[in-house]
Write a protein that holds these residues in place. Structure first.
Motif, PDB file in Angstrom:
ATOM      1  N   MET A   1       0.844  -1.190   0.000  1.00 37.57           N
ATOM      2  CA  MET A   1       0.000   0.000   0.000  1.00 37.57           C
ATOM      3  C   MET A   1       0.887   1.251   0.000  1.00 37.57           C
ATOM      4  O   MET A   1       0.675   2.179  -0.790  1.00 37.57           O
ATOM      5  CB  MET A   1      -0.903   0.003   1.243  1.00 37.57           C
TER       6      MET A   1
ATOM      7  N   GLY B   1      -5.496   1.164   1.122  1.00 42.54           N
ATOM      8  CA  GLY B   1      -5.342  -0.253   1.387  1.00 42.54           C
ATOM      9  C   GLY B   1      -4.661  -0.895   0.212  1.00 42.54           C
ATOM     10  O   GLY B   1      -4.111  -0.203  -0.650  1.00 42.54           O
ATOM     11  N   LEU B   2      -4.699  -2.202   0.186  1.00 44.05           N
ATOM     12  CA  LEU B   2      -4.044  -2.913  -0.894  1.00 44.05           C
ATOM     13  C   LEU B   2      -5.081  -3.463  -1.860  1.00 44.05           C
ATOM     14  O   LEU B   2      -5.941  -4.239  -1.466  1.00 44.05           O
ATOM     15  CB  LEU B   2      -3.198  -4.062  -0.332  1.00 44.05           C
TER      16      LEU B   2
ATOM     17  N   ASP C   1      -2.048   0.689  -6.831  1.00 47.74           N
ATOM     18  CA  ASP C   1      -2.236   1.755  -5.859  1.00 47.74           C
ATOM     19  C   ASP C   1      -3.750   1.958  -5.687  1.00 47.74           C
ATOM     20  O   ASP C   1      -4.511   1.784  -6.638  1.00 47.74           O
ATOM     21  CB  ASP C   1      -1.589   3.049  -6.365  1.00 47.74           C
ATOM     22  N   THR C   2      -4.164   2.282  -4.468  1.00 43.12           N
ATOM     23  CA  THR C   2      -5.588   2.469  -4.206  1.00 43.12           C
ATOM     24  C   THR C   2      -5.827   3.905  -3.771  1.00 43.12           C
ATOM     25  O   THR C   2      -5.219   4.375  -2.817  1.00 43.12           O
ATOM     26  CB  THR C   2      -6.061   1.528  -3.083  1.00 43.12           C
TER      27      THR C   2
END
Lengths: 310, 468
Positions: free
Chosen positions: B166, B439-440, B462-463
Motif C-alpha cells: 500500500m 489499502g491494498l 495503488d488504491t
C-alpha cells in the motif's frame, strides 16, 4: 543496537573489503603472469588469499583454477562472488539499519557473478575485477555519505579496517622474502617487478611514488605498507583508525573499555615506536606473524565485547 | 460483471473521471514504458516477495499495475464505517470467547466450533490483554459485485500482510506521476506507520512506565513478507528482531544488544502462534523464544496480535460475524458477508456437493489461495478430488458462491482491459480504532481469473480514496 545488527554490519563491510582485496590480488597475479618465468606468482596469489592455499602447493593447479577459485567459486566463502552474496544477505537481514543508498549498491546487479560462465570470467578478467572494485567503492561511498555516524557506522568501519589490516599483513607475509635485504643485490628487472607487485596488490604504486619519489627499495616498500600512517592500506593507518573508532565507541558506551581496546592501543604503540631498520633487524616475518595473530584476536575480542559472534 | 470504471450503462463512473482522461491523454505506449520504469524501481529498492520451493527466482517482484483503483469519498465513508465496525466486533468476540463466552451461551455461535477449533487457545482463557485488544491490525478482505454493496470475503486478525505494498505503490505512483496527484485530490496514506506506532504504544503493559520499547519480531529474511517487516521497522524506527535476539530472564523479555540486555515491552510479532514459544506451543521446535508466553501472561510484555486471535478469523467462525456485530455493538452490519455453506452441517454439505461446479470451496484453515477449489474453472478430476475430500473431512471445508468480482482497468499485454480486483484495508485497534484511507488492491492479471493472491500470479495496484 541489536548485537546481531552489529555483527551483520561488521561482517558486511569485511566481505566487501575482502572482495575488493581479492580483486586486487588477482590483478597482481595477472600482471606478473605476463612476465617470463613468472608462474610461481600465481602460487603466491593463492597463498596470500588464504582461501586457495591448497592450490598453491598443487603442482597441477593452473592459473585458471586459482582465478576461478578466487573469483567465482560458490564453495569458497571468500571468493568475490560469495563475498558479495554474503554481504547482500547480511544487508537484507538488517535492511532497516542500512540506508537506501547502501542497500542499492549491494542489491543492484548482485546476481551477475552467479550466472557468469567460467570461461568468460577468465577471458574477460579485467572487466570483472574492475567491476568488483567499483562495487566495493560504490558501497563505501554510499556508507560514507549516507550513514548516520552512530555505533552502527563504527562497527561497519571496524569490520572493513580489520579485514584490510589482515590482508595487507598477509600479502606482506607471503612476499616478505622478496623484500629481505639479502635479495637487494642488483635490483634487476625481475626484482623490480616483484617489489612493485606488492605495491600493485595494495593499489599503492602511485602513492609510493608520491612519498618516495620513485626509487623502489625493499626498505621503502615495507616501511610504506607497515608504518606509513598516510597510506590507507598500511597496517599503521588501519590500526590507528581502529584505535580511534574503538575509542569513539567507548565514549558512546559510557566510557566502557574492553580487551579489544587494549589490543588496538598496544598495536598502535608498537607501530609508533618502530622504525623500519629495527623491524628488519628483529625479523620482518616474525613481526608480521605476530601482527596477524593480534588482528585475529582483536576481531574476536570486538565480537566478545559487544555480544556478537565473531 | 461490475466494471469499476466503465459500467454497462455506459460512460465513466465519477471517481474514475480523472483516471479515464489521464489514460486517454497518456496513451498505451507511454504507459507501457512507464510500467517498465516502475518495475525497475521496485527491483532496485528490493521490494520482492519470496516464494520458495517452486524453482525459479526465489525473490520475485509482485507485478505492479500502474493504473490506480479509485474509491469516491462516499464509497470510502461506507467502507470505513464497515471495516471499523468489524474490527471492533472481532475484538469483542475474542474477549468474550476467552472470558464468559456470552455469545455461546446465547446460542449464537456453536460451542464446538469454538472450543474444538485448533485456533482456540485454552491458555488464553481468563487473561486480559492490555486494552482488551487481541487483534491490533485487522486486514479485512473486501470485494464488490455491484455499485452499491461491499462484501467481506474474509477477515485477517493475526498478522495480515500487504501494507508495505500500500505504502510503496503510492510512493512509486507519486514519484512517477506527480501531476496526476496534483489534479486528483487523493487522500494521503503516509500516516500509517506513525498510527501503527501509536497503536502499539497504547497497548504497552500497564507495568511499563515511560516510553515503551517496541520491536517487530520476524522469522527472518527467508520469510515471504520479510521485506514488509523490515520496511515497517524502518518507518517506525524500531528494532527488527529475530527470535534468537530475544530471551526471557526472571519473567522479563530482553533483547541482546551491543550494550548488553535491553528490556522489551511490546512485540509486534509477524510469526505464527506455533513459533512464539517452544515451551508452550511446539516442544519439537527450535524456533521461538522460550518463556515468552509465560512473560506475556504475567503482563511483562504485550504480544500483537495476541496468541489465539486466530479464532476470530477462522473461516468457520466467519459466518457469524454479522451476528457478532449485532450482539456486541448493537449495530447493523455495514458490510455484508458472502453467503457461506458449512460442510460440517449435513444439509449444507448436501447442497455444496450437489452444486460443486458452481461454488468456491475453501479449507477452513487455509490461506493464500492454496487448497481452494473454484468450481466453474475446475476440471472434472479436481471436482472429484474435492468431493472426496469434503466427504472425508467435512468439518474442514466451507463453500461460497463464485462471486463475480468487480473489475478495474489494468494494463495488460495487448491493451488496457478490465481485470478482477479485491481490496484489503488495514484497520488499527489500540485505545482508538484507526483506519488509513487506502489499502491494498490486488488484481488477478490473468484474463477471467478470480484468484488475486500474489502467490498465485496476482498483482497489486495503488488504491486511491478521493477527498470530498
Amino acid at each position: 543496537m541489536l548485537s546481531r545488527t552489529a555483527q551483520m554490519l561488521f561482517w558486511m563491510s569485511r566481505y566487501i573489503e575482502r572482495a575488493d582485496a581479492t580483486a586486487r590480488l588477482i590483478e597482481m597475479g595477472r600482471r606478473m603472469a605476463m612476465l617470463p618465468t613468472a608462474n610461481a606468482e600465481w602460487r603466491s596469489v593463492a597463498r596470500a588469499s588464504g582461501s586457495a592455499a591448497d592450490l598453491a602447493d598443487d603442482t597441477k593447479a593452473t592459473s585458471s583454477d586459482i582465478i576461478l577459485r578466487l573469483l567465482l567459486d560458490a564453495e569458497n566463502q571468500s571468493s568475490i562472488r560469495c563475498c558479495f552474496a554474503q554481504a547482500r544477505a547480511n544487508a537484507k537481514a538488517i535492511r532497516s539499519s542500512l540506508t537506501t543508498a547502501m542497500w542499492e549498491t549491494l542489491n543492484d546487479q548482485w546476481r551477475l557473478l552467479e550466472t557468469l560462465d567460467a570461461e568468460v570470467g577468465v577471458g574477460e578478467l579485467p572487466i570483472w575485477l574492475d567491476w568488483a572494485k567499483q562495487r566495493a567503492a560504490a558501497f563505501r561511498g554510499a556508507c560514507e555519505t549516507s550513514l548516520l555516524r552512530n555505533d552502527g557506522y563504527i562497527f561497519l568501519r571496524l569490520g572493513e579496517l580489520v579485514e584490510r589490516a589482515e590482508m595487507t599483513l598477509r600479502l606482506l607475509d607471503v612476499k616478505y622474502y622478496v623484500l629481505l635485504p639479502e635479495t637487494d643485490v642488483v635490483g634487476g628487472g625481475r626484482d623490480y617487478h616483484q617489489w612493485t607487485s606488492v605495491l600493485r596488490a595494495t593499489s599503492a604504486l602511485r602513492a609510493y611514488h608520491h612519498v618516495y619519489r620513485g626509487d623502489y627499495t625493499p626498505w621503502g616498500i615495507a616501511e610504506f605498507l607497515v608504518l606509513n600512517p598516510m597510506f590507507p592500506r598500511s597496517a599503521a593507518y588501519c590500526y590507528r583508525t581502529i584505535d580511534q573508532r574503538l575509542n569513539e565507541l567507548a565514549s558512546l558506551y559510557d566510557g566502557t573499555r574492553f580487551e579489544c581496546h587494549d589490543i588496538a592501543a598496544a598495536m598502535v604503540r608498537r607501530l609508533d615506536g618502530c622504525d623500519i631498520q629495527t623491524l628488519f633487524q628483529s625479523g620482518l616475518h616474525e613481526f608480521i606473524e605476530d601482527a596477524i595473530q593480534a588482528t585475529n584476536r582483536l576481531s574476536s575480542e570486538i565480537a566478545r565485547a559487544y555480544h556478537f559472534e565473531s | 460483471m461490475f466494471d469499476e470504471m466503465r459500467p454497462q450503462s455506459g460512460g465513466v463512473r465519477a471517481p474514475y473521471d480523472n483516471i479515464a482522461a489521464w489514460l486517454e491523454a497518456t496513451g498505451e505506449e507511454t504507459l507501457r514504458r512507464r510500467q517498465a520504469e516502475a518495475e525497475a524501481l521496485f527491483r532496485r529498492i528490493g521490494i520482492t516477495f519470496a516464494v520458495y520451493g517452486q524453482g525459479g527466482d526465489p525473490e520475485r517482484l509482485i507485478p505492479f499495475d500502474l493504473i490506480p483503483r479509485v474509491f469516491g469519498a462516499s464509497e470510502w465513508r461506507k467502507l470505513s464505517r464497515g471495516v471499523r465496525q468489524r474490527a471492533r466486533a472481532l475484538n469483542a468476540f475474542l474477549y468474550d470467547v476467552y472470558h464468559r463466552a456470552e455469545i455461546i451461551k446465547a446460542g449464537i455461535v456453536p460451542e464446538a466450533l469454538v472450543y474444538q477449533n485448533e485456533a482456540f487457545l485454552p491458555d488464553m482463557v481468563g487473561f486480559d490483554p492490555p486494552g482488551k485488544v487481541y487483534s491490533h491490525i485487522v486486514g479485512v478482505d473486501v470485494v464488490r459485485t455491484d455499485a452499491v454493496d461491499f462484501q467481506v470475503l474474509e477477515d485477517n486478525c493475526r498478522t495480515p500482510s500487504g501494507v508495505s505494498y500500500m505504502l510503496e505503490n503510492r510512493e512509486i505512483m507519486m514519484r512517477m506521476f506527480p501531476q496526476l496527484f496534483a489534479s486528483c485530490a487523493v487522500e494521503p496514506i503516509d500516516e500509517y506507520p506513525s498510527q501503527l506506532m501509536h497503536t502499539l504504544q497504547e497497548v504497552a503493559p500497564p507495568a511499563c512506565k515511560g516510553e515503551p520499547n517496541i520491536v517487530i519480531l520476524t522469522p527472518g529474511p527467508l520469510n515471504s513478507a520479510y521485506y514488509e517487516h523490515s520496511f515497517l521497522a524502518d518507518l517506525m524506527g524500531v528494532e527488527l528482531v529475530e527470535p534468537s535476539d530475544l530471551f526471557v530472564d526472571e519473567g522479563k523479555v530482553w533483547m541482546r544488544t551491543t550494550r548488553g540486555p535491553q528490556r522489551v515491552d511490546v512485540i509486534y510479532r509477524r510469526i505464527d502462534d506455533a513459533y512464539i514459544d517452544p515451551l508452550v506451543f511446539r516442544p519439537d521446535s527450535l524456533l521461538g523464544v522460550p518463556g515468552l508466553f509465560g512473560a506475556y501472561r504475567a503482563g511483562a510484555v504485550t504480544l500483537c496480535s495476541a496468541p489465539g486471535a486466530g479464532i476470530a478469523d477462522d473461516k468457520a467462525i466467519y459466518v457469524f460475524t454479522p451476528e457478532m456485530i449485532r450482539f456486541y455493538l448493537g449495530e447493523e452490519p455495514v458490510l455484508k458477508n458472502v453467503q457461506t455453506w458449512r460442510c460440517s452441517l449435513a444439509d449444507e454439505r448436501d447442497h455444496v456437493l450437489a452444486n460443486l461446479k458452481d461454488l468456491v470451496v475453501k479449507r477452513v484453515h487455509g490461506s493464500g489461495g492454496y487448497g481452494m477449489l473454484i468450481g466453474p474453472k475446475a476440471t472434472k478430476k479436481q471436482l472429484a478430488d474435492f468431493r472426496a475430500q469434503i466427504l472425508a473431512e467435512p468439518d474442514d471445508f466451507i463453500a461460497q458462491p463464485t462471486l463475480d468480482l468487480s473489475a478495474a482497468p489494468t494494463l495488460c499485454s495487448d491493451a488496457i482491459e478490465s481485470r478482477h480486483v479485491d481490496f484489503r484495508p488495514f484497520c488499527l485497534v489500540g485505545k482508538e480504532v484507526r483506519l488509513t484511507p487506502g489499502g491494498l488492491t490486488r488484481v488477478a492479471l490473468t484474463k477471467g481469473s478470480l484468484v488475486v493472491n500474489s502467490s498465485q500470479g496476482g498483482g497489486v495496484k495503488d488504491t486511491w480514496v478521493l477527498s470530498d
